[in-house]
Design a protein around this motif. Structure first.
Motif, PDB file in Angstrom:
ATOM      1  N   VAL A  86      40.187  66.601  46.375  1.00  0.00           N
ATOM      2  CA  VAL A  86      40.080  66.323  47.719  1.00  0.00           C
ATOM      3  C   VAL A  86      38.884  65.413  48.049  1.00  0.00           C
ATOM      4  O   VAL A  86      39.155  64.742  48.848  1.00  0.00           O
ATOM      5  N   ILE A  87      37.901  65.292  47.594  1.00  0.00           N
ATOM      6  CA  ILE A  87      36.886  64.442  47.885  1.00  0.00           C
ATOM      7  C   ILE A  87      37.226  63.123  47.631  1.00  0.00           C
ATOM      8  O   ILE A  87      37.319  62.171  48.201  1.00  0.00           O
ATOM      9  N   ALA A  88      37.781  62.852  46.398  1.00  0.00           N
ATOM     10  CA  ALA A  88      38.281  61.481  46.002  1.00  0.00           C
ATOM     11  C   ALA A  88      39.570  61.192  46.938  1.00  0.00           C
ATOM     12  O   ALA A  88      39.614  59.979  47.213  1.00  0.00           O
ATOM     13  N   LEU A  89      40.472  62.189  47.358  1.00  0.00           N
ATOM     14  CA  LEU A  89      41.508  61.733  48.328  1.00  0.00           C
ATOM     15  C   LEU A  89      41.040  61.037  49.715  1.00  0.00           C
ATOM     16  O   LEU A  89      41.522  60.095  50.003  1.00  0.00           O
ATOM     17  N   TYR A  90      39.818  61.699  50.225  1.00  0.00           N
ATOM     18  CA  TYR A  90      39.011  61.241  51.388  1.00  0.00           C
ATOM     19  C   TYR A  90      38.521  60.104  51.163  1.00  0.00           C
ATOM     20  O   TYR A  90      38.531  59.190  51.961  1.00  0.00           O
ATOM     21  N   HIS A  91      37.917  59.806  49.878  1.00  0.00           N
ATOM     22  CA  HIS A  91      37.145  58.460  49.609  1.00  0.00           C
ATOM     23  C   HIS A  91      38.235  57.225  49.570  1.00  0.00           C
ATOM     24  O   HIS A  91      38.121  56.280  50.119  1.00  0.00           O
ATOM     25  N   ASP A  92      39.235  57.598  48.958  1.00  0.00           N
ATOM     26  CA  ASP A  92      40.611  56.657  48.869  1.00  0.00           C
ATOM     27  C   ASP A  92      41.223  56.393  50.331  1.00  0.00           C
ATOM     28  O   ASP A  92      41.290  54.957  50.773  1.00  0.00           O
ATOM     29  N   LYS A  93      41.260  57.449  51.250  1.00  0.00           N
ATOM     30  CA  LYS A  93      41.575  57.084  52.513  1.00  0.00           C
ATOM     31  C   LYS A  93      40.873  56.502  53.485  1.00  0.00           C
ATOM     32  O   LYS A  93      41.037  55.388  53.914  1.00  0.00           O
ATOM     33  N   LEU A  94      39.439  56.689  53.138  1.00  0.00           N
ATOM     34  CA  LEU A  94      38.327  55.917  53.952  1.00  0.00           C
ATOM     35  C   LEU A  94      38.218  54.501  53.544  1.00  0.00           C
ATOM     36  O   LEU A  94      38.210  53.533  54.309  1.00  0.00           O
ATOM     37  N   ASP A  95      38.472  54.226  52.161  1.00  0.00           N
ATOM     38  CA  ASP A  95      38.632  52.819  51.843  1.00  0.00           C
ATOM     39  C   ASP A  95      39.849  52.036  52.260  1.00  0.00           C
ATOM     40  O   ASP A  95      39.685  50.944  52.736  1.00  0.00           O
ATOM     41  N   GLU A  96      41.028  52.832  52.280  1.00  0.00           N
ATOM     42  CA  GLU A  96      42.369  52.243  52.805  1.00  0.00           C
ATOM     43  C   GLU A  96      42.038  52.035  54.463  1.00  0.00           C
ATOM     44  O   GLU A  96      42.409  50.742  54.869  1.00  0.00           O
ATOM     45  N   LEU A  97      41.320  52.802  55.144  1.00  0.00           N
ATOM     46  CA  LEU A  97      41.234  52.694  56.793  1.00  0.00           C
ATOM     47  C   LEU A  97      40.205  51.377  56.806  1.00  0.00           C
ATOM     48  O   LEU A  97      40.382  50.400  57.760  1.00  0.00           O
ATOM     49  N   ASP A  98      39.232  51.369  56.082  1.00  0.00           N
ATOM     50  CA  ASP A  98      38.206  50.067  56.117  1.00  0.00           C
ATOM     51  C   ASP A  98      39.015  48.775  55.881  1.00  0.00           C
ATOM     52  O   ASP A  98      38.727  47.867  56.726  1.00  0.00           O
ATOM     53  N   GLN A  99      39.899  48.917  54.880  1.00  0.00           N
ATOM     54  CA  GLN A  99      40.714  47.589  54.671  1.00  0.00           C
ATOM     55  C   GLN A  99      41.552  47.224  56.014  1.00  0.00           C
ATOM     56  O   GLN A  99      41.635  46.179  56.412  1.00  0.00           O
ATOM     57  N   ARG A 100      42.153  48.328  56.359  1.00  0.00           N
ATOM     58  CA  ARG A 100      42.975  48.123  57.576  1.00  0.00           C
ATOM     59  C   ARG A 100      42.282  47.665  58.851  1.00  0.00           C
ATOM     60  O   ARG A 100      42.834  46.906  59.587  1.00  0.00           O
ATOM     61  N   ILE A 101      41.006  48.233  58.975  1.00  0.00           N
ATOM     62  CA  ILE A 101      40.311  47.752  60.016  1.00  0.00           C
ATOM     63  C   ILE A 101      39.903  46.366  59.879  1.00  0.00           C
ATOM     64  O   ILE A 101      39.945  45.720  60.782  1.00  0.00           O
ATOM     65  N   ALA A 102      39.482  45.964  58.926  1.00  0.00           N
ATOM     66  CA  ALA A 102      39.044  44.433  58.583  1.00  0.00           C
ATOM     67  C   ALA A 102      40.016  43.515  58.675  1.00  0.00           C
ATOM     68  O   ALA A 102      39.897  42.526  59.447  1.00  0.00           O
ATOM     69  N   ALA A 103      41.399  44.036  58.489  1.00  0.00           N
ATOM     70  CA  ALA A 103      42.420  43.167  58.641  1.00  0.00           C
ATOM     71  C   ALA A 103      42.897  43.051  60.115  1.00  0.00           C
ATOM     72  O   ALA A 103      42.980  42.182  60.750  1.00  0.00           O
ATOM     73  N   LEU A 104      42.802  44.113  60.850  1.00  0.00           N
ATOM     74  CA  LEU A 104      42.910  43.995  62.364  1.00  0.00           C
ATOM     75  C   LEU A 104      41.834  43.291  62.945  1.00  0.00           C
ATOM     76  O   LEU A 104      42.153  42.675  63.920  1.00  0.00           O
ATOM     77  N   MET A 105      40.768  43.421  62.594  1.00  0.00           N
ATOM     78  CA  MET A 105      39.495  42.482  63.218  1.00  0.00           C
ATOM     79  C   MET A 105      39.652  41.251  62.926  1.00  0.00           C
ATOM     80  O   MET A 105      39.395  40.265  63.926  1.00  0.00           O
TER      81      MET A 105
END
Length: 127
Positions: A86-105
């Motif tokens: 579950v911790i790994a799942l959250y790490h993966d989701k945060l990485d994905e969100l960071d990439q999406r935020i960077a693309a949106l920026m």
């Protein structure tokens, strides 16, 4: 073992009956079917559905939740542990969100630059 209906489960968790049926069809939630076709759920399904809903609110999809679903089941207080998966799942989701935020920026910066150019053209009386 106390059993509850799908309507009771929906009321106690805030999930719609339709969502609960979808969780069941997706293989996340187990129901016992009565002869009349009605679904019955174990009382522990309340906490299980609440945990699924937390993950969904945090941006996870049912496909992402499925591999860790067995770890969402209620456990006695003396057996509770934080699961590495579950911790790994959250790490993966945060990485994905960071990439999406960077693309949106980047998109926002590009749109902002184009707007500034257009306003400058307009101020100068250009096309």
């Amino acid at each position: 073992m106390k059993m509850i209906s799908i309507g009771q489960l929906a009321k106690r968790t805030g999930a719609s009956v339709r969502a609960l049926r979808h969780y069941e069809q997706s293989g996340l939630l187990d129901a016992i079917r009565q002869d009349n076709g009605y679904r019955l759920f174990d009382e522990s399904a309340v906490q299980f559905v609440e945990r699924i809903r937390v993950l969904l609110r945090n941006g996870f999809t049912l496909d992402e939740i499925r591999p860790v679903a067995s770890m969402l089941a209620p456990q006695p207080p003396d057996l509770r542990t934080v699961c590495a998966d579950v911790i790994a799942l959250y790490h993966d989701k945060l990485d994905e969100l960071d990439q999406r935020i960077a693309a949106l920026m980047e998109i926002r910066a590009s749109a902002g630059a184009r707007l500034a150019f257009l306003e400058e053209q307009r101020r100068r009386g250009g096309p």
